[in-house]
Design a protein around this motif. Structure first.
Motif, short mmCIF file in Angstrom:
data_model
loop_
_atom_site.label_atom_id
_atom_site.label_comp_id
_atom_site.label_asym_id
_atom_site.label_seq_id
_atom_site.Cartn_x
_atom_site.Cartn_y
_atom_site.Cartn_z
N PRO A 1 22.53 8.63 65.23
CA PRO A 1 22.42 8.01 63.90
C PRO A 1 22.28 6.50 64.02
N GLY A 2 21.43 5.91 63.18
CA GLY A 2 21.27 4.47 63.14
C GLY A 2 21.88 3.89 61.89
N PHE A 3 22.50 2.74 61.99
CA PHE A 3 23.14 2.09 60.85
C PHE A 3 22.62 0.65 60.74
N ALA A 4 22.15 0.29 59.56
CA ALA A 4 21.69 -1.07 59.32
C ALA A 4 22.91 -1.90 58.91
N VAL A 5 23.50 -2.57 59.87
CA VAL A 5 24.69 -3.39 59.61
C VAL A 5 24.31 -4.58 58.74
N VAL A 6 23.13 -5.14 59.00
CA VAL A 6 22.58 -6.23 58.19
C VAL A 6 21.15 -5.86 57.84
N ASP A 7 20.78 -6.01 56.57
CA ASP A 7 19.40 -5.72 56.16
C ASP A 7 19.06 -6.59 54.95
N THR A 8 18.33 -7.69 55.21
CA THR A 8 17.95 -8.60 54.13
C THR A 8 16.50 -8.40 53.70
N GLY A 9 15.82 -7.43 54.31
CA GLY A 9 14.40 -7.25 54.03
C GLY A 9 13.56 -7.88 55.13
N SER A 10 13.78 -9.17 55.36
CA SER A 10 13.04 -9.84 56.43
C SER A 10 13.77 -9.78 57.77
N MET A 11 15.08 -9.50 57.73
CA MET A 11 15.86 -9.38 58.95
C MET A 11 16.78 -8.17 58.86
N ASN A 12 16.97 -7.52 59.98
CA ASN A 12 17.97 -6.47 60.00
C ASN A 12 18.58 -6.33 61.39
N LEU A 13 19.79 -5.80 61.42
CA LEU A 13 20.50 -5.53 62.65
C LEU A 13 20.88 -4.06 62.65
N LEU A 14 20.35 -3.33 63.62
CA LEU A 14 20.60 -1.90 63.73
C LEU A 14 21.61 -1.63 64.84
N LEU A 15 22.56 -0.75 64.57
CA LEU A 15 23.46 -0.24 65.59
C LEU A 15 23.30 1.27 65.64
N ALA A 16 23.18 1.83 66.83
CA ALA A 16 22.93 3.26 66.95
C ALA A 16 23.72 3.84 68.13
N PRO A 17 24.86 4.49 67.84
CA PRO A 17 25.54 5.24 68.90
C PRO A 17 24.86 6.61 69.05
N GLY A 18 24.93 7.16 70.23
CA GLY A 18 24.29 8.46 70.37
C GLY A 18 24.42 9.07 71.75
N ILE A 19 23.70 10.16 71.93
CA ILE A 19 23.65 10.88 73.20
C ILE A 19 22.61 10.23 74.10
N HIS A 20 22.98 9.99 75.33
CA HIS A 20 22.09 9.31 76.27
C HIS A 20 21.67 10.24 77.39
N LEU A 21 20.42 10.11 77.79
CA LEU A 21 19.85 10.87 78.91
C LEU A 21 19.13 9.90 79.83
N ASP A 22 19.32 10.07 81.13
CA ASP A 22 18.60 9.27 82.11
C ASP A 22 18.01 10.21 83.16
N MET A 23 16.76 9.96 83.52
CA MET A 23 16.11 10.72 84.58
C MET A 23 15.58 9.75 85.61
N ILE A 24 15.83 10.04 86.89
CA ILE A 24 15.42 9.17 87.99
C ILE A 24 14.64 9.99 89.01
N GLN A 25 13.50 9.47 89.43
CA GLN A 25 12.75 10.09 90.52
C GLN A 25 12.56 9.07 91.63
N ILE A 26 12.94 9.44 92.85
CA ILE A 26 12.74 8.62 94.04
C ILE A 26 11.77 9.37 94.95
N LYS A 27 10.57 8.82 95.06
CA LYS A 27 9.53 9.49 95.84
C LYS A 27 9.31 8.75 97.15
N GLN A 28 9.53 9.46 98.26
CA GLN A 28 9.32 8.94 99.59
C GLN A 28 8.27 9.80 100.30
#
Length: 218
Positions: A117-144
């Motif tokens: 979910p994203g939350f607009a902590v500040v939103d004046t129209g021309s400026m906004n600050l978004l905070l978004a907690p959530g589920i994270h995924l990382d994928m790494i490939q090391i090719k030799q």
């Protein structure tokens, strides 16, 4: 082994598709340059053997897409995806530069994704600050030349994005993503050899992703 790698890649692609699709139809997208840093902690436990622990550190450059649907009320579907390529790679005390990796014919790429979910902590129209907690995924490939390794880690993260719109539809975006993954799998941890020898692989992954780019409203 090839089947395991295909499963890992397929799972990652399916999750990315779901992340982006959930936030599609929104009114905000940022296309960003990113410089991710990862610290992948690895612990290996095998019967009759001393426990092994070491860290793999990655410094990357890459690009990403951030999307948030502002048409959904207070809680706004949010997703971010970054694809990056490693410039320096550290294994324990051994540090390899981009030139070192090239000499060793080694390429490393990574994919980070956050969905929540994203939350607009500040939103004046021309400026906004978004905070978004959530589920994270990382994928790494090391090719030799003689081996290719895959890692996937899962955990929790938080994105913060600041946007300044100097025109009706365009602006500047900047922010940072933080995450800590406490569960992971790899081609080695899922291998038949690991099962036959009762070898356990445990992974943690700390990630920091600074971002800067172009913001678009539509």
């Amino acid at each position: 082994m090839k089947m395991i790698k295909k499963m890992l890649l397929s799972a990652a692609l399916l999750m990315i598709t779901g992340f982006v699709a959930f936030a599609a139809g929104g009114r905000y997208t940022a296309i960003t340059f990113s410089a991710p840093y990862n610290d992948l902690g690895t612990t290996i436990t095998a019967p009759g053997q001393p426990k092994q622990s070491y860290d793999l550190e990655f410094n990357d450059i890459g690009f990403g897409i951030v999307s948030c649907n502002f048409n959904r009320g207070l809680i706004k579907p949010y997703s971010s995806v970054d694809i990056s390529f490693t410039q320096t790679y550290k294994i324990g005390s051994l540090k390899l530069s981009k030139d070192d990796l090239k000499t060793l014919d080694t390429t490393i790429w990574k994919m980070n994704a956050l969905f929540g979910p994203g939350f607009a902590v500040v939103d004046t129209g021309s400026m906004n600050l978004l905070l978004a907690p959530g589920i994270h995924l990382d994928m790494i490939q090391i090719k030799q030349p003689d081996d290719t390794s895959f890692y996937m880690t899962f955990g929790l993260g938080l994105d913060a994005m600041f946007n300044w719109f100097f025109a009706d539809s365009f602006g500047i975006a900047g922010g940072v993503g933080l995450s800590y993954d406490f569960f992971g799998i790899s081609d080695r941890s899922l291998s038949s050899q690991a099962k036959q020898t009762n070898t356990e692989y445990k992974y943690t992954n700390f990630t920091v992703i600074p971002r800067i780019g172009i913001a678009i409203k539509y």
